[in-house]
Enzyme design. Sequence first.
Site, short mmCIF file in Angstrom:
data_model
loop_
_atom_site.label_atom_id
_atom_site.label_comp_id
_atom_site.label_asym_id
_atom_site.label_seq_id
_atom_site.Cartn_x
_atom_site.Cartn_y
_atom_site.Cartn_z
N SER A 39 0.78 -1.17 -0.06
CA SER A 39 0.12 -0.07 -0.09
C SER A 39 0.76 1.21 0.00
CB SER A 39 -0.60 0.14 1.41
OG SER A 39 -1.59 1.29 1.47
N TYR A 94 -1.76 -0.93 10.35
CA TYR A 94 -1.92 -1.41 8.89
C TYR A 94 -0.66 -1.02 8.33
CZ TYR A 94 -3.89 -1.10 4.40
OH TYR A 94 -4.15 -1.46 2.73
#
Length: 251
Positions: free
Chosen positions: A129, A142
């Site tokens: 990401s 995350y």
Amino acid sequence: MGKNVLITGAFGGIGYATAAYFKRNGWTTIGMDKFCGRDTEHVIDIFLNLDCSMKENVDIAVKRISEEYGKLDCLVNNAAVQVCESINNTTEEQWDKVFRSNIRANFLFIKGMHELLRNAEGSVVNVSSVHAMATSRNISAYAASKGAILAFTRSTALEFAEDNIRVNAVLPGAVNTNMLREGLARGNFGGESIEKRIENLGMKTPSKKVAEPVEIAKVIYFLADNEWSSYITGQALVADGGVLAQLSSET
């Protein structure tokens, strides 16, 4: 024998679009996900309704692919969990859950599928990401897990090069998935609809839009297919509409 691909998190937005794109290009698709909420008949040839982060489930996938195909042309480590909490409010259980899904599962699958990937001189695509490079408040678990994926991608690429297995990562920016929508739903946006929030988010990117899942699927396919990316390994390909290229002071 044709090419086959295993995609974890196959019922997520990016996972399902990736399975559909590989399928359209003639690949046999194998999907694994602990959730089951979409039609598999025309997209996923073999569906394993299992939790990707548990070793016994990885062993089931290895056995099934070994018996049916004897090789794996591509592994797409896509399964992910996101927790939107401040560091102080993130529990140990939440932290461990994120790391089990987002990086431990990658390790288990890459290790378990090594021989099958070697038999095909295949490839691995890890879905990281942009949060691995630049991130936001209240998403530390995350972001940390996605950063770990980058380091693991580079290390694995070096070890697996001798077996002609390529390993790369894709770093999506904002993508129109349930994960993004759930994240936006938690914020205070003055009563705006989710669609309006997505539109506003897109306008903040140089490309003036949020990506659709198929746009990321095409990047994954490029990295997966040895005919397209045969000399690329150990790399991180950013697909974010130009967000990381732009100084925050200029937005």
